[in-house]
Write a protein that holds these residues in place. Structure first.
Motif, short mmCIF file in Angstrom:
data_model
loop_
_atom_site.label_atom_id
_atom_site.label_comp_id
_atom_site.label_asym_id
_atom_site.label_seq_id
_atom_site.Cartn_x
_atom_site.Cartn_y
_atom_site.Cartn_z
N LEU A 1 0.83 -1.21 0.00
CA LEU A 1 0.00 0.00 0.00
C LEU A 1 0.87 1.25 0.00
O LEU A 1 0.58 2.23 -0.71
CB LEU A 1 -0.93 0.00 1.22
CG LEU A 1 -2.17 -0.88 1.14
CD1 LEU A 1 -2.87 -0.91 2.47
CD2 LEU A 1 -3.11 -0.40 0.06
N HIS B 1 -10.91 -5.48 -0.16
CA HIS B 1 -11.31 -6.04 -1.44
C HIS B 1 -11.95 -4.97 -2.33
O HIS B 1 -11.63 -4.85 -3.51
CB HIS B 1 -12.30 -7.19 -1.22
CG HIS B 1 -11.69 -8.53 -1.43
ND1 HIS B 1 -11.13 -8.89 -2.64
CD2 HIS B 1 -11.50 -9.58 -0.61
CE1 HIS B 1 -10.64 -10.11 -2.54
NE2 HIS B 1 -10.85 -10.55 -1.31
N ILE C 1 -9.26 -2.17 -3.33
CA ILE C 1 -8.30 -2.50 -4.39
C ILE C 1 -8.96 -2.26 -5.74
O ILE C 1 -8.33 -1.76 -6.68
CB ILE C 1 -7.82 -3.97 -4.26
CG1 ILE C 1 -6.96 -4.13 -3.02
CG2 ILE C 1 -6.99 -4.38 -5.47
CD1 ILE C 1 -6.53 -5.55 -2.72
N TYR D 1 -8.61 1.38 -6.41
CA TYR D 1 -7.27 1.75 -6.90
C TYR D 1 -7.12 1.39 -8.37
O TYR D 1 -6.56 2.15 -9.16
CB TYR D 1 -6.14 1.03 -6.14
CG TYR D 1 -6.19 1.10 -4.64
CD1 TYR D 1 -6.61 2.26 -4.00
CD2 TYR D 1 -5.80 0.03 -3.87
CE1 TYR D 1 -6.65 2.31 -2.62
CE2 TYR D 1 -5.83 0.07 -2.50
CZ TYR D 1 -6.27 1.22 -1.89
OH TYR D 1 -6.30 1.26 -0.54
N GLU D 2 -7.64 0.21 -8.70
CA GLU D 2 -7.50 -0.23 -10.09
C GLU D 2 -8.30 0.66 -11.02
O GLU D 2 -7.88 0.94 -12.14
CB GLU D 2 -7.93 -1.69 -10.21
CG GLU D 2 -6.89 -2.64 -9.66
CD GLU D 2 -6.69 -3.84 -10.53
OE1 GLU D 2 -5.78 -3.79 -11.37
OE2 GLU D 2 -7.46 -4.81 -10.40
N ILE E 1 -0.44 -5.52 -7.40
CA ILE E 1 -1.87 -5.40 -7.12
C ILE E 1 -2.48 -6.79 -6.91
O ILE E 1 -3.24 -7.02 -5.97
CB ILE E 1 -2.57 -4.67 -8.28
CG1 ILE E 1 -2.18 -3.19 -8.32
CG2 ILE E 1 -4.09 -4.83 -8.19
CD1 ILE E 1 -2.85 -2.34 -7.28
N MET F 1 -1.58 -8.32 -3.58
CA MET F 1 -2.39 -7.85 -2.45
C MET F 1 -3.65 -8.69 -2.33
O MET F 1 -4.06 -9.06 -1.24
CB MET F 1 -2.75 -6.38 -2.64
CG MET F 1 -1.63 -5.44 -2.31
SD MET F 1 -2.24 -3.84 -1.80
CE MET F 1 -2.24 -2.98 -3.32
N ARG F 2 -4.28 -9.01 -3.48
CA ARG F 2 -5.49 -9.85 -3.45
C ARG F 2 -5.17 -11.23 -2.90
O ARG F 2 -5.90 -11.78 -2.08
CB ARG F 2 -6.05 -10.00 -4.86
CG ARG F 2 -6.65 -8.75 -5.39
CD ARG F 2 -7.86 -9.06 -6.25
NE ARG F 2 -8.45 -7.83 -6.72
CZ ARG F 2 -8.07 -7.20 -7.82
NH1 ARG F 2 -7.13 -7.70 -8.59
NH2 ARG F 2 -8.63 -6.06 -8.17
#
Lengths: 168, 411
Positions: B132, B200, B203, B206-207, B282, B285-286
């Protein structure tokens, strides 16, 4: 591989399931490139180069320093350590910079912190320590110095003012 | 009167200064106070116009001699120092050191499952924390200010969880040799589950802001490309290596702390450019969230410390009621414990890459040598190769994409 380099391998050492070979310093480049190019082994990932100072147990072993090459075979998920013993401080080790560019900084750090020189290194200069620091800090005879805080003036011992000093 | 004729481009002046030597380049010093070098990193850029001909990183401004300092301390006293190596992922550092000492002591089998699972949980939260901060600063470098604010908002939630378990927000020092500082508090699982749900969705946000953003793509796609072969030669690790298409993750290749019992995937990039590394992180992170969810659902019951008399502190209740336990407690705190002679290296996958601890013991209660394999240090050494031929602005994007922490580079 063990048979091919039987002349260069000094000894084998397994500790807690981790395999290491002690080899002769001059043959390090030859051995590591052979391990990399051998199709079934492919130790192509040089993870780390580090050095150890054995000053405390020097009585037992004659060689004071040790350099540890940490290599990984990514396809086989296997890690191995190739070690060399360095006896005298003047002894130079061949560099790996031409085979692995990442060895450049790692060897520089070994030299900076431990003072082990590498033959043929393009730029063997200080990397992490301050420019005015003399010596190699990770050597055992490089003592740790603690700064002692002196109180320059107290109530009984007031600050000394030098009248001639233009800065006061 | 024509006044504009006096204004000449900088490179012309540089050429003039170089004289007849035929040198077309000028040298620009970037840092160590430049905000987008992520710390005290200085780059010596040799420029031809705006193109980088040569880039020489210069480090050492944050050298604190941690490795030397560790050689003078009892084993357990080094744990707080490991927090400060990579200060963006303190728990990963703790874990690496503790695992390494445990391997030297050969007490790995005595570690309870609960300890292992909590360790996994906390290190995955640490990875999210690290990513992050990376996401926020990387996007900020490329001009996306808002992502920075959002990423730090979610990072606060991770720090809150750190505070819950250890009482500290950043330098947690939560892991101990042979166990943990304390068990997780009541209500911790609820907080974690809430965090998983929140992140969840975030993210995705952010995407939405970055992945298809045209400006972001233009700044990152095909920048600082590293082929798979070069990535291995340069010794890259972590997302920087996986961005180039190499499927190497210490969690899968050399499983530690029960990682082989978790179900997760290793995201691998295709192009090896800045954008690929972004995609890998990214997705990581998931995957980390997925692991955290598994860890909190299947958290086994049991003690939070191994039962190894003389090495691991006995339970507090025993210390207060039993004589032997009190003596052990006293001995461990004052004298430490002796570690058998030999050396081991235990790698872990931190947020930045392969972080390993090489510890050499001479049989006494302080280590003979502690070597930290710093992922950022090795990744940074590749920067010079990566930015060759790119523009100065791309150097900033590249530094962001290899995700360095200067505390770990200099140690």
């Amino acid at each position: 591989m063990r048979g091919r380099f039987s002349a260069e391998i000094v000894s084998e050492y397994v500790h807690r399931g981790q395999l290491s070979f002690y080899v002769h310093p001059d043959s390090i480049v030859k051995i590591l490139t052979a391990l990399r190019d051998e199709k079934s082994l492919r130790f192509d990932y040089l993870a780390d180069i580090c050095s150890v100072d054995h000053l405390r147990k020097k009585a037992k072993t004659n060689e004071r320093y040790e350099v540890v090459y940490n290599i990984v075979s990514i396809p086989n998920s296997f890690r191995m350590f190739v070690r060399i013993r360095v006896s005298a401080e003047a002894q130079k080790i061949p560099t790996l910079c031409n085979e692995w560019p990442c060895a450049n900084w790692l060897e520089r750090e070994v030299w900076d912190m431990m003072g082990i020189e590498f033959k043929g290194h393009p730029n063997l200069t200080k990397i992490v320590t301050a420019d005015d620091l003399e010596g190699h800090p990770l050597r055992k005879d490089f003592g740790i110095k603690y700064e002692i805080q002196h109180f320059t003036h107290t109530k009984d011992d007031p600050i000394e003012v030098v009248p001639d000093n233009p800065f006061h | 009167m024509n006044t504009t004729s006096n204004i000449r481009p900088l490179y012309e002046i540089a050429q003039e200064q170089a004289g007849g030597s035929g040198k077309r380049t000028m040298t620009l010093s970037m840092g160590p106070q430049h905000p987008s070098t992520h710390g005290v990193l200085r780059l010596e850029l040799e420029l031809d116009g705006e193109t980088v001909v040569k880039c020489t990183p210069e480090i050492g401004y944050l050298h604190t001699g941690i490795e030397k300092e560790m050689e003078t301390k009892l084993y357990y006293k080094s744990i707080p120092m490991t927090d400060r190596i990579d200060y963006m992922s303190p728990m990963s550092n703790n874990l690496g050191f503790c695992l390494s000492v445990e391997k030297l002591l050969d007490i790995e089998d005595a570690i309870p499952d609960r300890v292992k699972w909590i360790r996994v949980l906390m290190t995955e939260l640490t990875r999210i924390n690290s990513h992050l901060v990376w996401l926020g600063t990387h996007a900020l470098d490329l001009g996306a200010m808002s992502v920075f604010l959002y990423a730090f908002r979610e990072r606060e939630l991770v720090l809150d969880m750190y505070e819950m378990v250890s009482g500290q927000r950043m330098m947690a020092t939560y892991f101990r040799i042979g166990g943990l500082m304390d068990d997780v508090p009541k209500g911790f699982d609820k907080t974690v589950r809430k965090f998983i749900r929140t992140l969840h969705d975030r993210i995705k946000e952010y995407e939405d802001l970055l992945t298809n953003n045209r400006i972001f793509q233009m700044r990152t796609i095909d920048i600082a490309k590293v082929s798979a072969q070069d990535a291995i030669k340069l010794g890259l690790s972590g997302p920087s290596l996986r961005g180039s298409g190499i499927d190497y993750d210490v969690r899968k290749a050399f499983p530690y702390s029960d990682y082989d019992k978790f179900d997760f995937e290793i995201p691998v990039g295709q192009n090896g450019d800045v954008y690929s590394r972004y995609q890998v992180r990214i997705e990581e992170m998931r995957q980390s969230l997925h692991i955290v969810a598994q860890a909190i659902d299947g958290l086994p019951e049991g003690p939070f410390r191994a039962h190894v008399p003389g090495v691991v502190l006995p339970p507090k209740q025993d210390v207060l009621t039993k004589m032997e336990a009190m003596i052990y407690h006293f001995k461990i705190i004052t004298d430490g414990f002796k570690v058998p002679e030999g050396s081991v290296y235990v790698p872990i996958e931190s947020g930045k890459g392969e972080m390993g601890y090489f510890i050499d013991s001479d049989g006494s209660n302080i280590p003979n040598r502690v070597r930290v394999r710093p992922p950022s240090f090795v990744n940074l050494s590749a920067l010079g190769e990566m930015v060759k031929g790119h523009l100065v602005a791309d150097v900033v994007a590249t530094i962001g994409s290899i995700d360095i922490v200067l505390g770990e580079v200099d140690r």
